[in-house]
Design a protein around this motif. Structure first.
Motif, PDB file in Angstrom:
ATOM      1  N   GLY A 114      72.403 -15.905  64.480  1.00 61.39           N
ATOM      2  CA  GLY A 114      72.852 -17.023  63.452  1.00 61.39           C
ATOM      3  C   GLY A 114      72.620 -16.877  62.218  1.00 61.39           C
ATOM      4  O   GLY A 114      73.149 -17.367  61.414  1.00 61.39           O
ATOM      5  N   ALA A 115      71.343 -16.470  62.041  1.00 59.63           N
ATOM      6  CA  ALA A 115      70.845 -16.177  60.898  1.00 59.63           C
ATOM      7  C   ALA A 115      71.601 -15.135  59.982  1.00 59.63           C
ATOM      8  O   ALA A 115      71.861 -15.522  58.521  1.00 59.63           O
ATOM      9  CB  ALA A 115      69.377 -15.792  60.586  1.00 59.63           C
ATOM     10  N   HIS A 116      72.079 -14.214  60.390  1.00 62.51           N
ATOM     11  CA  HIS A 116      72.650 -13.048  59.820  1.00 62.51           C
ATOM     12  C   HIS A 116      74.125 -13.490  59.609  1.00 62.51           C
ATOM     13  O   HIS A 116      74.619 -13.458  58.375  1.00 62.51           O
ATOM     14  CB  HIS A 116      72.810 -11.735  60.741  1.00 62.51           C
ATOM     15  CG  HIS A 116      73.684 -10.840  60.252  1.00 62.51           C
ATOM     16  ND1 HIS A 116      73.459  -9.775  59.095  1.00 62.51           N
ATOM     17  CD2 HIS A 116      75.157 -10.485  60.453  1.00 62.51           C
ATOM     18  CE1 HIS A 116      74.258  -9.186  58.960  1.00 62.51           C
ATOM     19  NE2 HIS A 116      75.258  -9.517  59.720  1.00 62.51           N
ATOM     20  N   THR A 117      74.910 -14.036  60.311  1.00 65.59           N
ATOM     21  CA  THR A 117      76.218 -14.275  60.259  1.00 65.59           C
ATOM     22  C   THR A 117      76.509 -15.752  59.656  1.00 65.59           C
ATOM     23  O   THR A 117      77.555 -15.827  58.940  1.00 65.59           O
ATOM     24  CB  THR A 117      77.166 -14.296  61.836  1.00 65.59           C
ATOM     25  OG1 THR A 117      76.450 -15.337  62.424  1.00 65.59           O
ATOM     26  CG2 THR A 117      77.233 -13.291  62.584  1.00 65.59           C
ATOM     27  N   GLY A 118      75.623 -16.633  59.766  1.00 65.07           N
ATOM     28  CA  GLY A 118      75.749 -17.821  59.178  1.00 65.07           C
ATOM     29  C   GLY A 118      75.051 -17.564  57.753  1.00 65.07           C
ATOM     30  O   GLY A 118      75.583 -17.338  56.834  1.00 65.07           O
ATOM     31  N   ILE A 119      73.852 -18.338  57.475  1.00 61.04           N
ATOM     32  CA  ILE A 119      73.281 -18.467  56.406  1.00 61.04           C
ATOM     33  C   ILE A 119      72.874 -17.018  55.590  1.00 61.04           C
ATOM     34  O   ILE A 119      72.606 -17.118  54.592  1.00 61.04           O
ATOM     35  CB  ILE A 119      71.785 -19.283  56.359  1.00 61.04           C
ATOM     36  CG1 ILE A 119      70.996 -18.681  57.491  1.00 61.04           C
ATOM     37  CG2 ILE A 119      72.177 -20.782  56.776  1.00 61.04           C
ATOM     38  CD1 ILE A 119      69.815 -19.552  58.092  1.00 61.04           C
ATOM     39  N   GLY A 120      73.000 -15.690  56.300  1.00 63.07           N
ATOM     40  CA  GLY A 120      72.671 -14.655  55.604  1.00 63.07           C
ATOM     41  C   GLY A 120      74.172 -14.107  55.111  1.00 63.07           C
ATOM     42  O   GLY A 120      73.935 -13.199  53.889  1.00 63.07           O
ATOM     43  N   THR A 121      75.140 -14.262  55.635  1.00 61.77           N
ATOM     44  CA  THR A 121      76.453 -13.918  55.124  1.00 61.77           C
ATOM     45  C   THR A 121      77.144 -14.865  54.390  1.00 61.77           C
ATOM     46  O   THR A 121      77.664 -14.639  53.267  1.00 61.77           O
ATOM     47  CB  THR A 121      77.331 -13.214  56.254  1.00 61.77           C
ATOM     48  OG1 THR A 121      76.495 -12.298  57.002  1.00 61.77           O
ATOM     49  CG2 THR A 121      78.393 -12.512  55.810  1.00 61.77           C
ATOM     50  N   MET A 122      77.301 -15.860  55.277  1.00 59.07           N
ATOM     51  CA  MET A 122      78.396 -16.872  54.539  1.00 59.07           C
ATOM     52  C   MET A 122      78.155 -17.392  53.286  1.00 59.07           C
ATOM     53  O   MET A 122      79.243 -17.738  52.521  1.00 59.07           O
ATOM     54  CB  MET A 122      78.182 -18.298  55.728  1.00 59.07           C
ATOM     55  CG  MET A 122      79.091 -19.094  55.630  1.00 59.07           C
ATOM     56  SD  MET A 122      78.926 -20.105  57.091  1.00 59.07           S
ATOM     57  CE  MET A 122      77.245 -20.734  56.576  1.00 59.07           C
ATOM     58  N   PRO A 123      76.802 -17.588  52.685  1.00 57.24           N
ATOM     59  CA  PRO A 123      76.768 -18.083  51.158  1.00 57.24           C
ATOM     60  C   PRO A 123      77.736 -16.960  50.254  1.00 57.24           C
ATOM     61  O   PRO A 123      78.021 -17.401  49.361  1.00 57.24           O
ATOM     62  CB  PRO A 123      75.376 -18.076  50.792  1.00 57.24           C
ATOM     63  CG  PRO A 123      74.628 -18.292  52.349  1.00 57.24           C
ATOM     64  CD  PRO A 123      75.555 -17.482  53.420  1.00 57.24           C
ATOM     65  N   ILE A 124      77.623 -15.803  50.620  1.00 56.38           N
ATOM     66  CA  ILE A 124      78.226 -14.954  49.750  1.00 56.38           C
ATOM     67  C   ILE A 124      79.864 -14.821  49.823  1.00 56.38           C
ATOM     68  O   ILE A 124      80.639 -15.044  49.082  1.00 56.38           O
ATOM     69  CB  ILE A 124      78.120 -13.336  50.112  1.00 56.38           C
ATOM     70  CG1 ILE A 124      76.132 -13.127  49.817  1.00 56.38           C
ATOM     71  CG2 ILE A 124      78.818 -12.318  48.934  1.00 56.38           C
ATOM     72  CD1 ILE A 124      75.925 -11.973  50.012  1.00 56.38           C
ATOM     73  N   THR A 125      80.246 -15.159  51.362  1.00 54.69           N
ATOM     74  CA  THR A 125      81.535 -15.229  51.517  1.00 54.69           C
ATOM     75  C   THR A 125      82.302 -16.591  50.860  1.00 54.69           C
ATOM     76  O   THR A 125      83.459 -16.454  50.422  1.00 54.69           O
ATOM     77  CB  THR A 125      82.137 -15.222  53.128  1.00 54.69           C
ATOM     78  OG1 THR A 125      81.355 -16.183  53.723  1.00 54.69           O
ATOM     79  CG2 THR A 125      81.864 -13.740  53.436  1.00 54.69           C
ATOM     80  N   LEU A 126      81.337 -17.440  50.683  1.00 52.25           N
ATOM     81  CA  LEU A 126      81.848 -18.970  50.331  1.00 52.25           C
ATOM     82  C   LEU A 126      81.542 -19.071  48.887  1.00 52.25           C
ATOM     83  O   LEU A 126      82.445 -19.790  48.159  1.00 52.25           O
ATOM     84  CB  LEU A 126      81.233 -19.939  51.156  1.00 52.25           C
ATOM     85  CG  LEU A 126      81.472 -20.215  52.607  1.00 52.25           C
ATOM     86  CD1 LEU A 126      80.859 -21.311  53.222  1.00 52.25           C
ATOM     87  CD2 LEU A 126      82.991 -20.219  52.960  1.00 52.25           C
ATOM     88  N   TYR A 127      80.466 -18.322  48.173  1.00 50.63           N
ATOM     89  CA  TYR A 127      80.115 -18.749  46.654  1.00 50.63           C
ATOM     90  C   TYR A 127      80.066 -17.579  45.875  1.00 50.63           C
ATOM     91  O   TYR A 127      80.155 -17.595  44.670  1.00 50.63           O
ATOM     92  CB  TYR A 127      78.706 -19.367  46.737  1.00 50.63           C
ATOM     93  CG  TYR A 127      78.831 -20.852  47.100  1.00 50.63           C
ATOM     94  CD1 TYR A 127      79.282 -21.938  46.536  1.00 50.63           C
ATOM     95  CD2 TYR A 127      78.360 -21.031  48.737  1.00 50.63           C
ATOM     96  CE1 TYR A 127      79.196 -23.179  46.732  1.00 50.63           C
ATOM     97  CE2 TYR A 127      78.440 -22.511  48.933  1.00 50.63           C
ATOM     98  CZ  TYR A 127      79.035 -23.484  48.041  1.00 50.63           C
ATOM     99  OH  TYR A 127      78.928 -25.000  48.455  1.00 50.63           O
ATOM    100  N   GLY A 128      80.423 -16.281  46.583  1.00 51.45           N
ATOM    101  CA  GLY A 128      80.245 -15.130  45.810  1.00 51.45           C
ATOM    102  C   GLY A 128      81.365 -14.761  44.896  1.00 51.45           C
ATOM    103  O   GLY A 128      82.558 -15.308  45.335  1.00 51.45           O
ATOM    104  N   THR A 129      81.085 -14.000  44.045  1.00 54.28           N
ATOM    105  CA  THR A 129      82.282 -13.665  43.095  1.00 54.28           C
ATOM    106  C   THR A 129      83.240 -12.534  44.093  1.00 54.28           C
ATOM    107  O   THR A 129      82.566 -11.981  45.020  1.00 54.28           O
ATOM    108  CB  THR A 129      81.721 -12.920  41.818  1.00 54.28           C
ATOM    109  OG1 THR A 129      81.015 -11.923  42.091  1.00 54.28           O
ATOM    110  CG2 THR A 129      80.947 -13.908  41.032  1.00 54.28           C
ATOM    111  N   GLU A 130      84.405 -12.132  43.585  1.00 57.84           N
ATOM    112  CA  GLU A 130      84.870 -11.023  43.950  1.00 57.84           C
ATOM    113  C   GLU A 130      84.288  -9.818  44.237  1.00 57.84           C
ATOM    114  O   GLU A 130      84.201  -9.046  45.243  1.00 57.84           O
ATOM    115  CB  GLU A 130      86.435 -10.675  43.242  1.00 57.84           C
ATOM    116  CG  GLU A 130      87.112  -9.944  44.214  1.00 57.84           C
ATOM    117  CD  GLU A 130      87.589 -10.284  45.603  1.00 57.84           C
ATOM    118  OE1 GLU A 130      87.863  -9.250  46.313  1.00 57.84           O
ATOM    119  OE2 GLU A 130      87.669 -11.575  45.930  1.00 57.84           O
TER     120      GLU A 130
END
Length: 602
Positions: A114-130
């Motif tokens: 959960g920590a890896h796939t959720g809060i560890g990865t998701m902030p970049i897929t949702l807020y990151g630049t290309e």
């Protein structure tokens, strides 16, 4: 069914609009692809994890990392990651399903995943630049790197925006230097990437950063020792200290001061995923408890045949069934909302962010209810095992300890209860959910003479659906009067808010179970759903009793005299059955089915 904007209720609207059973998604609606995904995840856990449970209790952090690497090889870490960044790009329901079935064997793996796939990865897929997504997300999706999320500090827990960690721009303007202390950081012991929240100068809000971590070249990052915890023993949990850690300016996540927003939106997704992560744990605990109850004989009789044990098994199975029903209903709502936004031209990032944010109320409801259900389930599991349940040699003891954290992380259940009602009121103020009109109708109804007509309850769930409608009136009566009385000061009345939240939670869960069962009875025949019908009815009875109690508590906290008397009469009317169900009979029917199958079988 073609999805159109009109057919999908907005978040929170379940309270004021009737949902047709045909419009809810259920686990019986899984596509062939989703069924295959479910089976492959289950097979992986049964092969790689379940036989090795004792290793997780012995703080074998390396084993957790090894299992995470194997999960990555099968693509499980990239389910929700878009294909452009090395993931499988599957929909929200498939993401939930994977989280559900990968999390049931041990809380240590559930937390790491959960920590890896959720809060560890998701902030970049949702807020990151290309550029950020291209650089980091493929490494996370493939398991080449593991992620962690550094938000909590010694003085900043529920009040996440009060963190003291600082980010200072270097003289040449090329780096931020991060200094501070973070605690309770899941995956810290084996992560290579951290999402770190820090404050720039005296900004009102914190800012997010993507921070690489290489143990060979720590760049001012020091890890504390592994924490000694009540449960989730092989989930790596450490403090992380930053001392002028150099982070390139291009590694700022989103905009300056946007960190609190990132944190809150990441938690919305985390909440519904945490609810899903508790489901298979319930199924497995029920199955183990039933197997034991069938084998264990006292007074020459398997204890599964005793009424006291039947009652426990029935309640455990019912809670699991209800939790599944509500989780997948909300997951599909989110998935559909994402599709609508994409069709309207939103980017995948924006669509997913707004899709989840729309159902933040439901995410909080699910997090609270299902985290409490898994705790109750494991507690009764220990009780069914009796003295053996207290022994570390049986699976119940570890399951009970692992379950306990679920009520704390992703926002405590107290915070989430207040959030659920607070967000609903905010939606009403913005005109997204019309609470005022229905609340005024309820107030008028209280002044009127009740109908004494005998309704026709010949159709399946006709009385239960009428009861759900009445329970919604009970919430509108209590919450509407409270808003009128306290206005913006309502948030200071936390115990009243929590009572209102419990009413809201019970309504959503009970309605979800009834709609799922009604849909399946219509397409598969009532006979095939006999036990599910019993579970939906038993759960509604439990919900009515709780709403009655919480309603009284809420009313008595702010109303007096004639107003109190009128509201109590209204509550009595809204929680009154025409035909009280035979609760013991329902429990026996459910328990006998589960014990005959020797497992959770729905």
């Amino acid at each position: 069914m073609e999805t159109t904007d009109k057919e999908i209720l907005r978040g929170g609207q379940f309270l004021v609009k009737e949902t047709q059973c045909e419009d809810v998604f259920t686990p019986e609606d899984f596509s062939e692809e989703q069924q295959m995904m479910k089976e492959s995840v289950k097979e992986f856990i049964d092969r790689e994890v379940w036989p090795h449970k004792p290793r997780f209790e012995k703080k074998d952090y390396a084993f957790t990392e090894e299992i995470m690497t194997k999960a990555a090889e099968l693509g499980f870490l990239g389910i929700s990651v878009p294909e452009a960044y090395g993931g499988l790009g599957m929909g929200f329901v498939s993401t939930m399903l994977t989280c559900d079935y990968i999390s049931g064997a041990t809380g240590s793996l559930a937390t790491a995943f959960g920590a890896h796939t959720g809060i560890g990865t998701m902030p970049i897929t949702l807020y990151g630049t290309e550029e950020q997504k291209q650089k980091y997300v493929p490494k996370l999706a493939s398991g080449e790197w593991f992620g962690s999320y550094c938000l909590t500090e010694p003085g900043a827990g529920s009040d996440a925006n009060s963190g003291k960690t600082k980010a200072v721009l270097s003289e040449d303007g090329k780096h931020y230097l991060i200094s501070g202390q973070k605690m309770w950081i899941s995956n810290a012991g084996f992560c290579r990437l951290m999402i770190v929240f820090a404050r720039i100068e005296d900004d009102k809000n914190i800012t997010g950063f993507i921070v690489e971590y290489d143990p060979e070249n720590p760049n001012g990052i020091t890890l504390g020792d592994e924490e000694h915890k009540l449960g989730i023993h092989s989930s790596s949990t450490r403090q992380v200290f930053f001392s002028e850690t150099k982070v390139p300016v291009e590694n700022m996540l989103s905009e300056r001061g946007n960190g609190f927003k990132i944190a809150m939106n990441a938690l919305n997704v985390g909440r519904i995923k945490l609810a899903a992560a508790c489901l298979d744990a319930q199924r497995r605990v029920i199955t183990e408890a039933v197997k034991y109850a069938n084998e264990r004989k006292q007074f020459k009789t398997p204890i599964a045949q005793f009424g006291a044990i039947k009652g426990k098994i029935a309640q455990m199975a019912t809670a699991a069934y209800v939790g599944e029903s509500a989780c997948y209903r909300a997951a599909k709502n989110i998935e559909d909302r994402i599709s609508i936004r994409e069709a309207q031209g939103n980017s995948h990032q924006e669509a997913e962010l707004k899709g989840v944010e729309e159902y933040a109320i439901e995410c909080s409801i699910l997090k609270v209810k299902i985290s409490e259900d898994i705790q109750d389930c494991t507690d009764e599991g220990i009780q069914i095992f009796g003295g053996m349940g207290f022994s570390a040699d049986t699976p119940m003891e570890a399951a009970w300890r692992d379950a306990r954290i679920s009520r704390i992380y992703e926002g405590t259940n107290e915070i989430n209860r207040m959030l659920a009602v607070g967000m609903l009121i905010k939606k009403a103020m913005k005109g997204h959910v019309d609470l005022l009109g229905p609340a005024m109708k309820v107030a008028d109804e209280l002044m009127g003479i009740p109908s004494f007509d005998t309704p026709d309850y010949s159709e399946l769930f006709s009385e239960e659906k009428e009861m759900i409608a009445k329970l919604k009136k009970a919430f509108l009566m209590v919450a509407g009067s409270a808003v009128q009385k306290f206005g913006p000061q309502l948030e200071e009345h936390q115990q009243l808010l929590m009572a209102a939240a419990d009413i809201l939670i019970e309504i959503y869960m009970a309605e979800s179970a009834i709609l799922r069962t009604e849909k399946n009875a219509k397409r598969f025949g009532e006979e095939s759903q006999e036990i599910q019908i019993a579970m939906a009815k038993l759960n509604l009875f439990n919900a009515v009793e709780k709403i009655n109690t919480k309603g009284k508590e809420g009313i008595a906290s702010f109303a007096e005299g004639d107003e109190q008397r009128m509201m109590l009469m209204g509550l009595k009317r809204f929680t009154k059955y025409a035909n009280l169900p035979n609760v013991v009979g329902l429990r026996n029917k459910i328990a006998e089915k589960v014990t005959a199958e020797n497992s959770y079988c729905f």
